[in-house]
Enzyme design. Structure first.
Site, PDB file in Angstrom:
ATOM      1  N   ASP A  67       0.852  -1.192   0.000  1.00 17.36           N
ATOM      2  CA  ASP A  67       0.000   0.000   0.000  1.00 17.36           C
ATOM      3  C   ASP A  67       0.890   1.246   0.000  1.00 17.36           C
ATOM      4  O   ASP A  67       0.967   1.968   0.977  1.00 17.36           O
ATOM      5  CB  ASP A  67      -0.904  -0.035   1.236  1.00 17.36           C
ATOM      6  CG  ASP A  67      -1.893   1.117   1.258  1.00 17.36           C
ATOM      7  OD1 ASP A  67      -1.901   1.905   0.291  1.00 17.36           O
ATOM      8  OD2 ASP A  67      -2.649   1.229   2.233  1.00 17.36           O
ATOM      9  N   LYS A  69       0.446   3.683  -2.068  1.00 16.39           N
ATOM     10  CA  LYS A  69      -0.382   4.780  -2.613  1.00 16.39           C
ATOM     11  C   LYS A  69       0.455   5.626  -3.570  1.00 16.39           C
ATOM     12  O   LYS A  69       0.666   6.837  -3.383  1.00 16.39           O
ATOM     13  CB  LYS A  69      -0.956   5.640  -1.497  1.00 16.39           C
ATOM     14  CG  LYS A  69      -1.954   4.873  -0.643  1.00 16.39           C
ATOM     15  CD  LYS A  69      -2.860   5.762   0.161  1.00 16.39           C
ATOM     16  CE  LYS A  69      -3.818   4.943   0.993  1.00 16.39           C
ATOM     17  NZ  LYS A  69      -3.146   4.102   2.007  1.00 16.39           N
ATOM     18  N   ALA A  71       1.916   7.895  -6.191  1.00 13.63           N
ATOM     19  CA  ALA A  71       1.315   9.133  -6.735  1.00 13.63           C
ATOM     20  C   ALA A  71       2.403  10.141  -7.066  1.00 13.63           C
ATOM     21  O   ALA A  71       2.415  11.247  -6.557  1.00 13.63           O
ATOM     22  CB  ALA A  71       0.343   9.725  -5.724  1.00 13.63           C
ATOM     23  N   ASP A  72       3.337   9.754  -7.933  1.00 13.01           N
ATOM     24  CA  ASP A  72       4.449  10.652  -8.224  1.00 13.01           C
ATOM     25  C   ASP A  72       4.607  10.785  -9.738  1.00 13.01           C
ATOM     26  O   ASP A  72       3.738  10.370 -10.515  1.00 13.01           O
ATOM     27  CB  ASP A  72       5.720  10.084  -7.558  1.00 13.01           C
ATOM     28  CG  ASP A  72       6.671  11.183  -7.121  1.00 13.01           C
ATOM     29  OD1 ASP A  72       6.984  12.051  -7.963  1.00 13.01           O
ATOM     30  OD2 ASP A  72       7.110  11.173  -5.970  1.00 13.01           O
ATOM     31  N   GLY A 177     -10.996   0.520   6.118  1.00 10.27           N
ATOM     32  CA  GLY A 177     -11.785   1.191   7.152  1.00 10.27           C
ATOM     33  C   GLY A 177     -12.690   0.238   7.912  1.00 10.27           C
ATOM     34  O   GLY A 177     -13.587   0.665   8.638  1.00 10.27           O
ATOM     35  N   GLY A 179     -13.629  -2.083  10.883  1.00 10.91           N
ATOM     36  CA  GLY A 179     -13.221  -2.239  12.289  1.00 10.91           C
ATOM     37  C   GLY A 179     -13.016  -0.913  12.966  1.00 10.91           C
ATOM     38  O   GLY A 179     -13.982  -0.206  13.265  1.00 10.91           O
ATOM     39  N   GLN A 181     -12.237   1.996  12.124  1.00 15.20           N
ATOM     40  CA  GLN A 181     -12.814   3.214  11.553  1.00 15.20           C
ATOM     41  C   GLN A 181     -14.341   3.142  11.453  1.00 15.20           C
ATOM     42  O   GLN A 181     -14.972   4.053  10.937  1.00 15.20           O
ATOM     43  CB  GLN A 181     -12.218   3.487  10.172  1.00 15.20           C
ATOM     44  CG  GLN A 181     -10.723   3.749  10.204  1.00 15.20           C
ATOM     45  CD  GLN A 181     -10.180   3.997   8.810  1.00 15.20           C
ATOM     46  OE1 GLN A 181     -10.729   4.785   8.040  1.00 15.20           O
ATOM     47  NE2 GLN A 181      -9.080   3.341   8.468  1.00 15.20           N
ATOM     48  N   GLY A 182     -14.900   2.021  11.870  1.00 11.82           N
ATOM     49  CA  GLY A 182     -16.362   1.915  11.916  1.00 11.82           C
ATOM     50  C   GLY A 182     -16.990   1.103  10.804  1.00 11.82           C
ATOM     51  O   GLY A 182     -18.174   0.803  10.856  1.00 11.82           O
TER      52      GLY A 182
HETATM   53  O1  3DU Z   1      -7.925   1.665  10.294  1.00  9.78           O
HETATM   54  P1  3DU Z   1      -7.145   0.374  10.331  1.00  9.78           P
HETATM   55  O2  3DU Z   1      -6.233   0.243  11.501  1.00  9.78           O
HETATM   56  O3  3DU Z   1      -8.052  -0.818  10.134  1.00  9.78           O
HETATM   57  O4  3DU Z   1      -6.120   0.389   9.072  1.00  9.78           O
HETATM   58  C1  3DU Z   1      -6.529   0.696   7.778  1.00  9.78           C
HETATM   59  C2  3DU Z   1      -5.422   0.591   6.782  1.00  9.78           C
HETATM   60  O5  3DU Z   1      -5.940   0.925   5.504  1.00  9.78           O
HETATM   61  C3  3DU Z   1      -4.243   1.511   7.018  1.00  9.78           C
HETATM   62  O6  3DU Z   1      -3.079   0.884   6.498  1.00  9.78           O
HETATM   63  C4  3DU Z   1      -4.574   2.722   6.209  1.00  9.78           C
HETATM   64  O7  3DU Z   1      -3.431   3.426   5.789  1.00  9.78           O
HETATM   65  C5  3DU Z   1      -5.299   2.110   5.010  1.00  9.78           C
HETATM   66  N1  3DU Z   1      -6.266   2.996   4.385  1.00  9.78           N
HETATM   67  C6  3DU Z   1      -7.307   3.538   5.075  1.00  9.78           C
HETATM   68  O8  3DU Z   1      -7.485   3.257   6.267  1.00  9.78           O
HETATM   69  C7  3DU Z   1      -8.183   4.423   4.433  1.00  9.78           C
HETATM   70  C8  3DU Z   1      -8.026   4.726   3.144  1.00  9.78           C
HETATM   71  O9  3DU Z   1      -8.867   5.531   2.563  1.00  9.78           O
HETATM   72  C9  3DU Z   1      -6.966   4.157   2.446  1.00  9.78           C
HETATM   73  C10 3DU Z   1      -6.113   3.299   3.104  1.00  9.78           C
END
Ligand code: 3DU
Length: 324
Positions: A67, A69, A71-72, A177, A179, A181-182
Protein backbone atom coordinates in the site's frame (compact mmCIF):
# COMPACT_ATOMS: atom_id res chain seq x y z
CA UNK A 1 -5.99 -11.66 -16.18
CA UNK A 2 -3.81 -13.50 -13.64
CA UNK A 3 -5.19 -13.98 -10.12
CA UNK A 4 -3.14 -11.82 -7.78
CA UNK A 5 -5.24 -12.58 -4.70
CA UNK A 6 -6.42 -16.06 -3.70
CA UNK A 7 -10.14 -16.85 -3.74
CA UNK A 8 -11.63 -15.35 -0.58
CA UNK A 9 -12.04 -17.38 2.62
CA UNK A 10 -12.32 -14.99 5.55
CA UNK A 11 -12.37 -11.99 3.17
CA UNK A 12 -9.98 -10.21 5.49
CA UNK A 13 -6.87 -8.44 4.27
CA UNK A 14 -4.77 -7.75 7.34
CA UNK A 15 -3.33 -4.21 7.39
CA UNK A 16 -0.07 -5.07 9.09
CA UNK A 17 0.64 -1.58 10.40
CA UNK A 18 2.52 -2.98 13.34
CA UNK A 19 5.43 -0.91 14.69
CA UNK A 20 8.27 -3.32 13.99
CA UNK A 21 9.41 -6.74 12.88
CA UNK A 22 8.86 -8.53 16.17
CA UNK A 23 5.28 -7.31 16.66
CA UNK A 24 4.52 -8.10 13.01
CA UNK A 25 5.75 -11.64 13.39
CA UNK A 26 3.86 -12.09 16.64
CA UNK A 27 0.62 -11.01 14.91
CA UNK A 28 1.28 -13.03 11.75
CA UNK A 29 2.07 -16.19 13.72
CA UNK A 30 -1.37 -15.91 15.26
CA UNK A 31 -3.37 -14.77 12.25
CA UNK A 32 -1.74 -16.20 9.11
CA UNK A 33 -4.26 -19.02 8.74
CA UNK A 34 -7.27 -16.74 9.23
CA UNK A 35 -6.55 -13.86 6.87
CA UNK A 36 -6.56 -14.00 3.07
CA UNK A 37 -3.75 -11.53 2.41
CA UNK A 38 -1.47 -9.00 4.08
CA UNK A 39 -1.29 -5.30 3.31
CA UNK A 40 1.91 -3.49 4.19
CA UNK A 41 2.19 0.25 4.39
CA UNK A 42 4.94 2.87 4.75
CA UNK A 43 5.38 2.92 8.54
CA UNK A 44 6.38 -0.75 8.73
CA UNK A 45 8.44 -0.73 5.54
CA UNK A 46 10.26 2.47 6.51
CA UNK A 47 11.03 0.91 9.87
CA UNK A 48 12.11 -2.53 8.73
CA UNK A 49 13.06 -2.11 5.09
CA UNK A 50 11.77 -3.64 1.90
CA UNK A 51 13.51 -6.89 2.65
CA UNK A 52 11.06 -7.51 5.47
CA UNK A 53 8.28 -7.88 2.87
CA UNK A 54 10.25 -10.71 1.31
CA UNK A 55 10.63 -12.30 4.71
CA UNK A 56 6.87 -12.11 5.34
CA UNK A 57 6.21 -13.64 1.95
CA UNK A 58 8.59 -16.53 2.55
CA UNK A 59 7.39 -17.16 6.09
CA UNK A 60 3.63 -17.12 5.50
CA UNK A 61 3.12 -17.55 1.75
CA UNK A 62 0.18 -15.13 1.70
CA UNK A 63 -0.36 -12.58 -1.07
CA UNK A 64 1.01 -9.18 -0.03
CA UNK A 65 -0.36 -5.83 -1.16
CA UNK A 66 2.12 -2.96 -1.03
CA UNK A 67 0.00 0.00 0.00
CA UNK A 68 2.46 2.63 -1.21
CA UNK A 69 -0.38 4.78 -2.61
CA UNK A 70 1.87 5.58 -5.53
CA UNK A 71 1.31 9.13 -6.73
CA UNK A 72 4.45 10.65 -8.22
CA UNK A 73 6.00 11.42 -11.57
CA UNK A 74 5.99 8.36 -13.84
CA UNK A 75 9.76 7.88 -13.64
CA UNK A 76 9.54 7.63 -9.84
CA UNK A 77 6.34 5.57 -9.84
CA UNK A 78 7.92 3.03 -12.11
CA UNK A 79 10.97 2.65 -9.88
CA UNK A 80 8.75 2.12 -6.83
CA UNK A 81 6.79 -0.55 -8.69
CA UNK A 82 10.01 -2.33 -9.75
CA UNK A 83 11.19 -2.34 -6.14
CA UNK A 84 7.87 -3.71 -4.91
CA UNK A 85 8.04 -6.38 -7.59
CA UNK A 86 11.53 -7.40 -6.54
CA UNK A 87 10.40 -8.31 -3.05
CA UNK A 88 7.56 -10.55 -4.09
CA UNK A 89 4.44 -8.50 -3.48
CA UNK A 90 1.30 -9.50 -5.36
CA UNK A 91 -0.20 -6.04 -5.85
CA UNK A 92 0.39 -2.33 -5.41
CA UNK A 93 -1.95 0.52 -4.54
CA UNK A 94 -1.84 3.50 -6.86
CA UNK A 95 -3.67 6.81 -6.54
CA UNK A 96 -6.20 7.43 -9.29
CA UNK A 97 -5.45 11.14 -9.49
CA UNK A 98 -2.09 10.59 -11.23
CA UNK A 99 -4.04 10.12 -14.45
CA UNK A 100 -4.41 7.44 -17.08
CA UNK A 101 -0.99 7.83 -18.74
CA UNK A 102 0.88 7.34 -15.47
CA UNK A 103 -1.36 4.43 -14.46
CA UNK A 104 -0.74 2.79 -17.86
CA UNK A 105 3.01 3.05 -17.37
CA UNK A 106 2.70 1.45 -13.95
CA UNK A 107 0.63 -1.36 -15.43
CA UNK A 108 3.29 -1.95 -18.04
CA UNK A 109 6.00 -2.22 -15.38
CA UNK A 110 3.73 -4.43 -13.23
CA UNK A 111 3.07 -6.74 -16.16
CA UNK A 112 1.70 -10.16 -15.22
CA UNK A 113 3.55 -10.17 -11.89
CA UNK A 114 1.67 -7.49 -9.99
CA UNK A 115 -1.97 -6.48 -9.70
CA UNK A 116 -2.71 -2.76 -9.69
CA UNK A 117 -5.36 -1.40 -7.30
CA UNK A 118 -6.52 2.15 -7.87
CA UNK A 119 -7.35 4.19 -4.77
CA UNK A 120 -10.74 5.81 -5.35
CA UNK A 121 -11.97 7.41 -2.14
CA UNK A 122 -10.27 7.87 1.23
CA UNK A 123 -12.21 6.86 4.32
CA UNK A 124 -11.47 9.73 6.70
CA UNK A 125 -13.92 12.65 6.72
CA UNK A 126 -11.67 14.74 4.47
CA UNK A 127 -11.95 11.96 1.87
CA UNK A 128 -15.35 13.43 1.08
CA UNK A 129 -13.83 16.80 0.23
CA UNK A 130 -11.56 15.93 -2.68
CA UNK A 131 -11.61 12.20 -3.41
CA UNK A 132 -15.41 11.66 -3.31
CA UNK A 133 -16.12 14.08 -6.18
CA UNK A 134 -13.74 12.05 -8.38
CA UNK A 135 -14.03 8.53 -7.00
CA UNK A 136 -16.35 7.37 -9.77
CA UNK A 137 -13.97 8.72 -12.43
CA UNK A 138 -11.03 6.91 -10.80
CA UNK A 139 -13.04 3.68 -10.78
CA UNK A 140 -14.09 4.10 -14.39
CA UNK A 141 -10.51 4.79 -15.43
CA UNK A 142 -9.36 1.66 -13.56
CA UNK A 143 -11.99 -0.40 -15.39
CA UNK A 144 -11.15 1.13 -18.74
CA UNK A 145 -7.43 0.46 -18.34
CA UNK A 146 -8.03 -3.10 -17.14
CA UNK A 147 -6.61 -2.71 -13.63
CA UNK A 148 -6.94 -5.65 -11.27
CA UNK A 149 -9.13 -3.74 -8.83
CA UNK A 150 -9.94 -0.66 -6.83
CA UNK A 151 -9.80 0.45 -3.21
CA UNK A 152 -13.15 1.68 -1.89
CA UNK A 153 -14.29 3.17 1.43
CA UNK A 154 -15.45 0.34 3.68
CA UNK A 155 -16.99 2.96 5.94
CA UNK A 156 -19.44 3.93 3.18
CA UNK A 157 -21.19 0.81 1.84
CA UNK A 158 -23.49 2.91 -0.34
CA UNK A 159 -20.48 4.27 -2.18
CA UNK A 160 -19.04 0.75 -2.60
CA UNK A 161 -22.36 -0.21 -4.21
CA UNK A 162 -22.18 2.70 -6.65
CA UNK A 163 -18.55 1.92 -7.54
CA UNK A 164 -19.32 -1.78 -8.02
CA UNK A 165 -22.16 -0.93 -10.37
CA UNK A 166 -19.82 1.28 -12.32
CA UNK A 167 -16.93 -1.21 -12.73
CA UNK A 168 -18.99 -4.37 -13.18
CA UNK A 169 -18.55 -7.76 -11.51
CA UNK A 170 -15.05 -8.80 -12.56
CA UNK A 171 -12.65 -6.38 -10.93
CA UNK A 172 -11.72 -6.79 -7.27
CA UNK A 173 -12.84 -4.25 -4.69
CA UNK A 174 -10.87 -4.02 -1.46
CA UNK A 175 -12.58 -1.94 1.20
CA UNK A 176 -10.54 -0.21 3.88
CA UNK A 177 -11.79 1.19 7.15
CA UNK A 178 -13.27 -2.04 8.50
CA UNK A 179 -13.22 -2.24 12.29
CA UNK A 180 -11.46 0.64 13.99
CA UNK A 181 -12.81 3.21 11.55
CA UNK A 182 -16.36 1.92 11.92
CA UNK A 183 -16.79 -0.10 8.69
CA UNK A 184 -18.48 -3.49 9.02
CA UNK A 185 -17.08 -6.33 6.91
CA UNK A 186 -20.42 -7.92 6.03
CA UNK A 187 -21.91 -4.58 4.99
CA UNK A 188 -18.96 -3.88 2.71
CA UNK A 189 -19.18 -7.37 1.18
CA UNK A 190 -22.95 -7.11 0.67
CA UNK A 191 -22.38 -3.78 -1.05
CA UNK A 192 -20.00 -5.41 -3.55
CA UNK A 193 -16.53 -5.55 -1.99
CA UNK A 194 -14.49 -8.74 -2.31
CA UNK A 195 -12.31 -8.14 0.73
CA UNK A 196 -12.23 -5.86 3.75
CA UNK A 197 -9.00 -4.35 5.02
CA UNK A 198 -8.68 -4.62 8.79
CA UNK A 199 -5.76 -3.28 10.84
CA UNK A 200 -6.08 -2.07 14.42
CA UNK A 201 -9.20 -4.10 15.14
CA UNK A 202 -6.97 -7.18 14.78
CA UNK A 203 -3.42 -6.23 15.71
CA UNK A 204 -4.45 -4.14 18.72
CA UNK A 205 -6.95 -6.71 19.97
CA UNK A 206 -6.36 -8.62 23.16
CA UNK A 207 -6.58 -11.85 21.12
CA UNK A 208 -5.82 -10.97 17.47
CA UNK A 209 -6.74 -14.35 16.03
CA UNK A 210 -10.11 -14.45 17.78
CA UNK A 211 -10.72 -10.86 16.72
CA UNK A 212 -10.10 -11.84 13.09
CA UNK A 213 -12.37 -14.87 13.40
CA UNK A 214 -15.11 -12.76 14.97
CA UNK A 215 -14.86 -10.11 12.28
CA UNK A 216 -14.96 -12.77 9.56
CA UNK A 217 -18.06 -14.35 11.09
CA UNK A 218 -19.69 -10.96 11.57
CA UNK A 219 -20.47 -11.66 15.17
CA UNK A 220 -22.03 -8.73 16.93
CA UNK A 221 -23.60 -8.58 20.34
CA UNK A 222 -26.47 -6.55 21.69
CA UNK A 223 -25.47 -4.58 24.71
CA UNK A 224 -27.64 -1.93 26.40
CA UNK A 225 -25.67 1.13 27.46
CA UNK A 226 -27.82 3.84 29.02
CA UNK A 227 -31.51 4.48 29.16
CA UNK A 228 -32.67 5.75 25.83
CA UNK A 229 -29.55 4.62 24.02
CA UNK A 230 -29.08 1.00 23.10
CA UNK A 231 -26.17 -0.59 21.36
CA UNK A 232 -27.70 -2.48 18.51
CA UNK A 233 -24.40 -3.67 17.18
CA UNK A 234 -21.32 -3.91 19.29
CA UNK A 235 -17.92 -5.36 18.42
CA UNK A 236 -15.57 -5.41 21.37
CA UNK A 237 -12.60 -6.07 19.15
CA UNK A 238 -13.40 -3.47 16.55
CA UNK A 239 -14.20 -0.94 19.23
CA UNK A 240 -17.20 0.33 17.41
CA UNK A 241 -20.76 0.78 18.47
CA UNK A 242 -23.92 1.34 16.53
CA UNK A 243 -26.41 3.03 18.81
CA UNK A 244 -30.16 3.21 18.52
CA UNK A 245 -31.30 6.44 20.04
CA UNK A 246 -34.64 6.88 21.72
CA UNK A 247 -36.52 9.06 21.39
CA UNK A 248 -35.11 9.93 18.04
CA UNK A 249 -36.63 13.40 17.84
CA UNK A 250 -35.19 14.49 21.14
CA UNK A 251 -31.79 13.26 19.97
CA UNK A 252 -32.02 15.13 16.73
CA UNK A 253 -32.75 18.32 18.63
CA UNK A 254 -29.87 17.62 21.02
CA UNK A 255 -27.50 16.96 18.15
CA UNK A 256 -28.56 20.15 16.42
CA UNK A 257 -27.70 22.03 19.57
CA UNK A 258 -24.43 20.15 19.86
CA UNK A 259 -23.47 21.10 16.32
CA UNK A 260 -24.28 24.73 17.11
CA UNK A 261 -22.21 24.46 20.26
CA UNK A 262 -19.22 23.04 18.37
CA UNK A 263 -19.46 25.82 15.82
CA UNK A 264 -19.54 28.52 18.45
CA UNK A 265 -16.59 27.02 20.30
CA UNK A 266 -14.67 26.18 17.15
CA UNK A 267 -14.42 22.55 18.11
CA UNK A 268 -13.08 20.41 15.27
CA UNK A 269 -16.22 19.27 13.55
CA UNK A 270 -17.20 18.11 10.12
CA UNK A 271 -20.78 17.69 9.13
CA UNK A 272 -21.44 16.17 5.75
CA UNK A 273 -24.96 16.05 4.53
CA UNK A 274 -24.80 12.64 2.88
CA UNK A 275 -23.77 10.40 5.74
CA UNK A 276 -23.61 12.98 8.50
CA UNK A 277 -20.19 12.54 10.02
CA UNK A 278 -19.27 14.51 13.10
CA UNK A 279 -15.66 14.62 14.10
CA UNK A 280 -15.78 15.09 17.84
CA UNK A 281 -13.30 17.03 19.85
CA UNK A 282 -11.78 13.81 21.22
CA UNK A 283 -11.25 12.78 17.60
CA UNK A 284 -13.74 9.95 17.79
CA UNK A 285 -16.14 9.99 14.91
CA UNK A 286 -19.88 9.98 15.13
CA UNK A 287 -21.71 8.83 12.02
CA UNK A 288 -25.34 9.89 11.99
CA UNK A 289 -27.85 8.08 9.87
CA UNK A 290 -31.20 9.37 8.74
CA UNK A 291 -33.05 6.63 10.65
CA UNK A 292 -31.77 8.22 13.86
CA UNK A 293 -29.03 5.71 14.57
CA UNK A 294 -25.45 6.71 14.97
CA UNK A 295 -22.12 4.97 15.07
CA UNK A 296 -19.19 5.97 17.19
CA UNK A 297 -15.74 4.90 16.11
CA UNK A 298 -12.03 5.56 16.37
CA UNK A 299 -12.11 5.16 20.10
CA UNK A 300 -8.65 4.43 21.37
CA UNK A 301 -9.57 1.49 23.58
CA UNK A 302 -12.49 -0.69 24.47
CA UNK A 303 -12.50 0.66 28.03
CA UNK A 304 -12.53 4.26 26.87
CA UNK A 305 -15.13 3.37 24.27
CA UNK A 306 -17.41 1.84 26.85
CA UNK A 307 -17.10 4.79 29.16
CA UNK A 308 -17.75 7.10 26.26
CA UNK A 309 -20.69 4.97 25.18
CA UNK A 310 -22.28 5.23 28.59
CA UNK A 311 -21.62 8.86 29.16
CA UNK A 312 -21.51 10.64 25.88
CA UNK A 313 -25.06 11.88 26.00
CA UNK A 314 -24.49 13.29 29.46
CA UNK A 315 -21.15 14.73 28.35
CA UNK A 316 -22.80 16.64 25.55
CA UNK A 317 -25.58 17.87 27.85
CA UNK A 318 -23.23 19.08 30.56
CA UNK A 319 -20.82 20.61 28.03
CA UNK A 320 -23.70 22.58 26.59
CA UNK A 321 -25.06 23.64 29.95
CA UNK A 322 -21.64 24.87 31.05
CA UNK A 323 -20.65 26.59 27.86
CA UNK A 324 -23.71 27.82 26.00
O1 3DU B 1 -7.93 1.67 10.29
P1 3DU B 1 -7.15 0.37 10.33
O2 3DU B 1 -6.23 0.24 11.50
O3 3DU B 1 -8.05 -0.82 10.13
O4 3DU B 1 -6.12 0.39 9.07
C1 3DU B 1 -6.53 0.70 7.78
C2 3DU B 1 -5.42 0.59 6.78
O5 3DU B 1 -5.94 0.93 5.50
C3 3DU B 1 -4.24 1.51 7.02
O6 3DU B 1 -3.08 0.88 6.50
C4 3DU B 1 -4.57 2.72 6.21
O7 3DU B 1 -3.43 3.43 5.79
C5 3DU B 1 -5.30 2.11 5.01
N1 3DU B 1 -6.27 3.00 4.38
C6 3DU B 1 -7.31 3.54 5.08
O8 3DU B 1 -7.49 3.26 6.27
C7 3DU B 1 -8.18 4.42 4.43
C8 3DU B 1 -8.03 4.73 3.14
O9 3DU B 1 -8.87 5.53 2.56
C9 3DU B 1 -6.97 4.16 2.45
C10 3DU B 1 -6.11 3.30 3.10
Amino acid sequence: MPMFLNPPKSRIILALDTPDRSKSIEIMDQCHDVVDAIKVNYPLVLQEGLFFIKELKEAYGLPIIADFKIADAPVTNNRIVRMAKSCGVSAVMVHGFIGADAVMEIMEVAGDDLGVFIVTELTHPGGLEYTRPHSMQFAEMAAYLGCYGIQAPGTRPDQIRVLRESIGPDMKIIACGIGAQGGVLQEAIEAGADFGIVGRAIYEAHDPKQAAIRIARGRHEDKPVIQGVHVVRYCAETVSYTLRLEPVDEMRELLKQFIAYCKIHRIGLRLNTDDGILLRKDRSIMHLYSNGSCLLSNMPSVEKGEAFGRNWLEEIRSDMQTNL
